[in-house]
Design a protein around this motif. Structure first.
Motif, PDB file in Angstrom:
ATOM      1  N   ARG A 237      -8.162   7.360  -1.971  1.00  0.00           N
ATOM      2  CA  ARG A 237      -6.855   7.403  -1.304  1.00  0.00           C
ATOM      3  C   ARG A 237      -6.994   7.124   0.186  1.00  0.00           C
ATOM      4  NH1 ARG A 237      -1.792   9.070  -2.521  1.00  0.00           N
ATOM      5  NH2 ARG A 237      -0.458   9.369  -0.699  1.00  0.00           N
ATOM      6  N   VAL A 238      -7.970   7.765   0.813  1.00  0.00           N
ATOM      7  CA  VAL A 238      -8.174   7.532   2.245  1.00  0.00           C
ATOM      8  C   VAL A 238      -8.546   6.079   2.500  1.00  0.00           C
ATOM      9  CG1 VAL A 238      -9.594   8.122   4.233  1.00  0.00           C
ATOM     10  CG2 VAL A 238      -8.784   9.933   2.717  1.00  0.00           C
ATOM     11  N   MET A 239      -9.411   5.516   1.658  1.00  0.00           N
ATOM     12  CA  MET A 239      -9.808   4.123   1.842  1.00  0.00           C
ATOM     13  C   MET A 239      -8.606   3.191   1.698  1.00  0.00           C
ATOM     14  SD  MET A 239     -12.573   1.824  -0.280  1.00  0.00           S
ATOM     15  CE  MET A 239     -13.961   2.761   0.350  1.00  0.00           C
ATOM     16  N   GLY A 240      -7.791   3.422   0.663  1.00  0.00           N
ATOM     17  CA  GLY A 240      -6.607   2.586   0.477  1.00  0.00           C
ATOM     18  C   GLY A 240      -5.636   2.707   1.630  1.00  0.00           C
ATOM     19  N   THR A 241      -5.496   3.919   2.171  1.00  0.00           N
ATOM     20  CA  THR A 241      -4.599   4.123   3.312  1.00  0.00           C
ATOM     21  C   THR A 241      -5.114   3.397   4.555  1.00  0.00           C
ATOM     22  OG1 THR A 241      -3.927   6.280   2.434  1.00  0.00           O
ATOM     23  CG2 THR A 241      -3.505   5.859   4.758  1.00  0.00           C
ATOM     24  N   VAL A 242      -6.415   3.488   4.798  1.00  0.00           N
ATOM     25  CA  VAL A 242      -7.000   2.786   5.952  1.00  0.00           C
ATOM     26  C   VAL A 242      -6.757   1.283   5.840  1.00  0.00           C
ATOM     27  CG1 VAL A 242      -9.162   2.179   7.085  1.00  0.00           C
ATOM     28  CG2 VAL A 242      -8.733   4.549   6.420  1.00  0.00           C
ATOM     29  N   LEU A 243      -7.029   0.724   4.674  1.00  0.00           N
ATOM     30  CA  LEU A 243      -6.806  -0.715   4.477  1.00  0.00           C
ATOM     31  C   LEU A 243      -5.333  -1.069   4.616  1.00  0.00           C
ATOM     32  CD1 LEU A 243      -9.203  -1.336   1.438  1.00  0.00           C
ATOM     33  CD2 LEU A 243      -9.594  -1.962   3.823  1.00  0.00           C
ATOM     34  N   GLY A 244      -4.454  -0.199   4.074  1.00  0.00           N
ATOM     35  CA  GLY A 244      -3.025  -0.461   4.164  1.00  0.00           C
ATOM     36  C   GLY A 244      -2.512  -0.404   5.591  1.00  0.00           C
ATOM     37  N   ILE A 245      -3.023   0.534   6.372  1.00  0.00           N
ATOM     38  CA  ILE A 245      -2.605   0.627   7.772  1.00  0.00           C
ATOM     39  C   ILE A 245      -3.085  -0.595   8.553  1.00  0.00           C
ATOM     40  CG2 ILE A 245      -3.032   1.902   9.914  1.00  0.00           C
ATOM     41  CD1 ILE A 245      -2.876   4.466   8.263  1.00  0.00           C
ATOM     42  N   CYS A 269       4.827  -5.591  -2.705  1.00  0.00           N
ATOM     43  CA  CYS A 269       4.162  -4.279  -2.745  1.00  0.00           C
ATOM     44  C   CYS A 269       4.450  -3.557  -4.057  1.00  0.00           C
ATOM     45  CB  CYS A 269       4.608  -3.424  -1.570  1.00  0.00           C
ATOM     46  SG  CYS A 269       3.971  -3.967   0.024  1.00  0.00           S
ATOM     47  N   VAL A 270       5.687  -3.616  -4.499  1.00  0.00           N
ATOM     48  CA  VAL A 270       6.035  -2.988  -5.777  1.00  0.00           C
ATOM     49  C   VAL A 270       5.228  -3.611  -6.903  1.00  0.00           C
ATOM     50  CG1 VAL A 270       7.878  -2.750  -7.489  1.00  0.00           C
ATOM     51  CG2 VAL A 270       8.336  -2.257  -5.077  1.00  0.00           C
ATOM     52  N   PHE A 271       5.149  -4.939  -6.912  1.00  0.00           N
ATOM     53  CA  PHE A 271       4.345  -5.608  -7.940  1.00  0.00           C
ATOM     54  C   PHE A 271       2.896  -5.130  -7.873  1.00  0.00           C
ATOM     55  CE2 PHE A 271       1.639  -8.915  -9.602  1.00  0.00           C
ATOM     56  CZ  PHE A 271       2.301  -9.324 -10.755  1.00  0.00           C
ATOM     57  N   GLY A 272       2.356  -5.055  -6.662  1.00  0.00           N
ATOM     58  CA  GLY A 272       0.971  -4.615  -6.511  1.00  0.00           C
ATOM     59  C   GLY A 272       0.750  -3.199  -6.991  1.00  0.00           C
ATOM     60  N   ILE A 273       1.703  -2.301  -6.720  1.00  0.00           N
ATOM     61  CA  ILE A 273       1.573  -0.917  -7.177  1.00  0.00           C
ATOM     62  C   ILE A 273       1.490  -0.861  -8.691  1.00  0.00           C
ATOM     63  CG2 ILE A 273       2.803   1.282  -7.364  1.00  0.00           C
ATOM     64  CD1 ILE A 273       3.927   0.706  -4.539  1.00  0.00           C
ATOM     65  N   PHE A 274       2.396  -1.546  -9.369  1.00  0.00           N
ATOM     66  CA  PHE A 274       2.436  -1.510 -10.829  1.00  0.00           C
ATOM     67  C   PHE A 274       1.240  -2.240 -11.436  1.00  0.00           C
ATOM     68  CE2 PHE A 274       6.644  -0.144  -9.917  1.00  0.00           C
ATOM     69  CZ  PHE A 274       7.172   0.421 -11.064  1.00  0.00           C
ATOM     70  N   TYR A 275       0.860  -3.375 -10.847  1.00  0.00           N
ATOM     71  CA  TYR A 275      -0.190  -4.204 -11.439  1.00  0.00           C
ATOM     72  C   TYR A 275      -1.579  -3.603 -11.260  1.00  0.00           C
ATOM     73  CZ  TYR A 275      -2.663  -8.448 -12.837  1.00  0.00           C
ATOM     74  OH  TYR A 275      -3.472  -9.350 -13.484  1.00  0.00           O
ATOM     75  N   SER A 276      -1.802  -2.937 -10.125  1.00  0.00           N
ATOM     76  CA  SER A 276      -3.147  -2.442  -9.836  1.00  0.00           C
ATOM     77  C   SER A 276      -3.379  -1.001 -10.263  1.00  0.00           C
ATOM     78  CB  SER A 276      -3.430  -2.578  -8.328  1.00  0.00           C
ATOM     79  OG  SER A 276      -2.553  -1.755  -7.579  1.00  0.00           O
ATOM     80  N   ALA A 277      -2.316  -0.276 -10.604  1.00  0.00           N
ATOM     81  CA  ALA A 277      -2.450   1.161 -10.852  1.00  0.00           C
ATOM     82  C   ALA A 277      -3.482   1.487 -11.909  1.00  0.00           C
ATOM     83  CB  ALA A 277      -1.089   1.745 -11.246  1.00  0.00           C
ATOM     84  N   ALA A 278      -3.538   0.697 -12.976  1.00  0.00           N
ATOM     85  CA  ALA A 278      -4.422   1.024 -14.089  1.00  0.00           C
ATOM     86  C   ALA A 278      -5.886   0.712 -13.801  1.00  0.00           C
ATOM     87  CB  ALA A 278      -3.982   0.267 -15.351  1.00  0.00           C
ATOM     88  N   VAL A 279      -6.166  -0.102 -12.790  1.00  0.00           N
ATOM     89  CA  VAL A 279      -7.546  -0.543 -12.580  1.00  0.00           C
ATOM     90  C   VAL A 279      -8.122  -0.192 -11.216  1.00  0.00           C
ATOM     91  CG1 VAL A 279      -7.440  -2.435 -14.245  1.00  0.00           C
ATOM     92  CG2 VAL A 279      -6.688  -2.838 -11.901  1.00  0.00           C
ATOM     93  N   SER A 280      -7.290   0.090 -10.218  1.00  0.00           N
ATOM     94  CA  SER A 280      -7.827   0.379  -8.881  1.00  0.00           C
ATOM     95  C   SER A 280      -6.867   1.265  -8.107  1.00  0.00           C
ATOM     96  CB  SER A 280      -8.072  -0.912  -8.102  1.00  0.00           C
ATOM     97  OG  SER A 280      -8.499  -0.620  -6.778  1.00  0.00           O
ATOM     98  N   TYR A 281      -7.235   2.527  -7.956  1.00  0.00           N
ATOM     99  CA  TYR A 281      -6.402   3.445  -7.180  1.00  0.00           C
ATOM    100  C   TYR A 281      -6.412   3.059  -5.703  1.00  0.00           C
ATOM    101  CZ  TYR A 281      -4.481   7.859  -5.483  1.00  0.00           C
ATOM    102  OH  TYR A 281      -3.696   8.807  -4.886  1.00  0.00           O
ATOM    103  N   THR A 282      -7.516   2.501  -5.224  1.00  0.00           N
ATOM    104  CA  THR A 282      -7.588   2.078  -3.825  1.00  0.00           C
ATOM    105  C   THR A 282      -6.565   0.993  -3.530  1.00  0.00           C
ATOM    106  OG1 THR A 282      -9.950   2.609  -3.747  1.00  0.00           O
ATOM    107  CG2 THR A 282      -9.104   1.130  -2.049  1.00  0.00           C
ATOM    108  N   MET A 285      -3.045   2.339  -3.545  1.00  0.00           N
ATOM    109  CA  MET A 285      -2.708   3.056  -2.334  1.00  0.00           C
ATOM    110  C   MET A 285      -2.502   2.104  -1.158  1.00  0.00           C
ATOM    111  SD  MET A 285      -2.032   6.021  -2.847  1.00  0.00           S
ATOM    112  CE  MET A 285      -1.632   6.112  -1.115  1.00  0.00           C
ATOM    113  N   LEU A 286      -3.238   1.012  -1.124  1.00  0.00           N
ATOM    114  CA  LEU A 286      -2.988  -0.003  -0.097  1.00  0.00           C
ATOM    115  C   LEU A 286      -1.541  -0.485  -0.195  1.00  0.00           C
ATOM    116  CD1 LEU A 286      -5.246  -2.967   0.907  1.00  0.00           C
ATOM    117  CD2 LEU A 286      -2.872  -3.371   0.318  1.00  0.00           C
ATOM    118  N   CYS A 287      -1.097  -0.789  -1.404  1.00  0.00           N
ATOM    119  CA  CYS A 287       0.273  -1.286  -1.597  1.00  0.00           C
ATOM    120  C   CYS A 287       1.300  -0.211  -1.269  1.00  0.00           C
ATOM    121  CB  CYS A 287       0.449  -1.764  -3.045  1.00  0.00           C
ATOM    122  SG  CYS A 287      -0.557  -3.195  -3.481  1.00  0.00           S
ATOM    123  N   VAL A 288       1.027   1.049  -1.647  1.00  0.00           N
ATOM    124  CA  VAL A 288       1.938   2.150  -1.321  1.00  0.00           C
ATOM    125  C   VAL A 288       2.058   2.317   0.184  1.00  0.00           C
ATOM    126  CG1 VAL A 288       2.211   4.658  -1.413  1.00  0.00           C
ATOM    127  CG2 VAL A 288       1.607   3.400  -3.484  1.00  0.00           C
TER     128      VAL A 288
END
Length: 498
Positions: A237-245, A269-282, A285-288
């Protein structure tokens, strides 16, 4: 990490359709809210409600999904009212938020429906803090939430219900039976304690954006069971947030809420959240994170300092979750991993038995359904083993052993899938050798899950003219190789008998 998202298998293009429908459903909900005359705050509320309705409802059947979707407002509206009424009473507001956190996690004991309602209740309270909801806004927010959930349901169950043409989703029940209740109770206590820490420290950092810390703690606990899973999820989560910021500085900040490009990026971003959720939480979280930045831009409050606060609050939330799982009623990684691997091995036997019955002429036997369940179980094993194979794991021997187990389980799934495909061929025949091989598979699974005698590796090799036997032979081989890593004397066993 990038490869895992875009190269990961997507049988039936389910992830692609899930993501595309998410964009369509949320876009439709926002459009309906706009046509109803709602303000920007109402439209944002509606869009987020639609996202949750489309994303979090995961019942195995379409009927179950429809029932859960219909129940979402019953969980969300009272929480929204409480959040708005307590807006100017910080102590009561905070204590109520912590109660919602605990209840939302505790609801997981009632399966996918309880999980969905718990998430929706929490996020409704969170969104009320995000939008600074007050009692005067309640009528509009009620209407936006109801309209958007209905709009999302119209898209999901009317316009594009692709699940109707698919077999019911295999949703493996968590192992342990009554033990699940103990785990959910522990996690409810852990999440409440972690959220309490995040709330207090988060308010020290920012009196306005403290809820981001609570949200970070909450989402780290979602879909995790053990101490190790929670730690890995916090790191991601922290890694995804850092990349997203970092991406937000390049994309969201320059836009400053310009409507058309922001709308396009929000859809991405919505597409990315739905598409990546099953395979990469990082990546999810970037998309979120980028989505949140874009929403702040629309609301006219996005600035670089806000992104720094976002990162700090996320770090606080992660620390809160880590402290909670380490110090408050911890659930060990091995205890959960053992149970999931045992479930996967028993499903191997069930799938093999179904395939053998189909080859023997039993038309009612359905190995494909067992294969789908097995693949779901393997995904759950991967989640529970993730802490053991994480790059930061300081125990290389345990990491190698966990990777070896995952590799052999992959082999098992591949061979069972091939066996089911052969069994589906109406011209495939059954003979005594298949029955004997299936019996050996059953014995191997019983030995692995019960800790009995050693497993003997198969010696005879079937020819290419016997595809079913070839798959069974390879399955026996994989099971026999699993005996060593699962029983390494110098380390704790990964599989324990019930």
């Amino acid at each position: 990490m990038l490869k895992r998202v875009f190269v990961a298998p997507d049988p039936g293009r389910v992830r692609l359709r899930f993501a595309a429908r998410g964009v369509l459903g949320i876009g439709f909900a926002v459009l309906v809210s706009g046509l109803a005359g709602h303000t920007l705050v109402g439209m944002v509320t509606g869009g987020l409600a639609a996202l949750l309705a489309l994303f979090t409802v995961t019942d195995a059947t379409v009927r179950g999904q429809a029932v859960t979707t219909a129940l979402l407002p019953l969980a969300g509206l009272p929480v929204l009212a409480a959040a708005a009424e307590l807006h100017d009473q910080p102590v009561a507001r905070d204590l109520t938020f912590l109660a919602v956190v605990g209840a939302g996690v505790y609801a997981r004991r009632w399966g996918p429906r309880g999980h969905s309602l718990g998430v929706f209740a929490f996020m409704t309270y969170f969104v009320a803090q995000f939008l600074h909801a007050t009692p005067g806004r309640l009528p509009e927010l009620y209407a936006a939430l109801l309209l958007s959930v209905a709009s999302a349901a119209a898209v999901r169950f009317g316009l594009w219900c692709y699940e109707r043409r698919m077999p019911p989703a295999a949703v493996p029940a968590p192992p342990g039976g009554r033990g699940l209740a103990r785990v959910t109770t522990r996690q409810a206590v852990q999440a409440t304690a972690g959220a309490g820490f995040a709330l207090v420290v988060g308010q020290v950092i920012s009196g306005e954006r403290w809820y981001w810390a609570v949200g970070a703690t909450w989402w780290i606990f979602v879909n995790t069971t053990s101490r190790g899973e929670t730690l890995v999820r916090g790191f991601r989560r922290v890694m995804g947030t850092v990349l997203g910021i970092a991406l937000g500085f390049v994309v969201a900040v320059p836009l400053q809420g310009a409507h058309l490009p922001t709308a396009v990026l929000l859809a991405a971003c919505v597409f990315g959240i739905f598409y990546s959720a099953a395979v990469s939480y990082t990546w999810m979280m970037l998309c979120v994170t980028v989505l949140a930045e874009l929403l702040y831009g629309l609301l006219g409050v996005l600035e670089p300092a806000l992104l720094a606060v976002r990162l700090a609050e996320t770090a606080v939330g992660a620390v809160g979750a880590v402290l909670a799982v380490l110090l408050v009623l911890p659930v060990t990684t091995h205890a959960i991993t053992d149970a999931w691997i045992q479930r996967a091995l028993r499903c191997v036997h069930s799938a093999t038995a179904e395939a053998a019955a189909r080859l023997a002429g039993d038309e009612s036997a359905d190995p494909a359904q067992r294969v789908a369940e097995l693949e779901q179980l393997l995904a759950r094993v991967r989640l529970s083993v993730a802490p053991l194979v994480h790059p930061l794991n300081p125990l290389p021997a345990r990491k190698r052993r966990a990777r070896h187990v995952l590799s052999l389980l992959d082999d098992c799934v591949r061979e069972v899938r091939g066996l089911a495909a052969v069994a589906a061929d109406p011209e495939a025949s059954h003979d005594a050798r298949l029955a004997a091989a299936c019996w050996r598979v059953e014995s191997a699974v019983e030995a692995l899950t019960g800790g009995n005698a050693a497993i003997t590796a198969p010696t005879d090799r079937p020819t290419a003219m016997d595809p079913a036997l070839a798959h069974l032979h390879s399955l026996e081989q994989a099971l026999s190789e699993l005996a060593h890593p699962l029983r390494t004397a110098s380390e704790r066993r990964l599989v324990a008998a019930e």
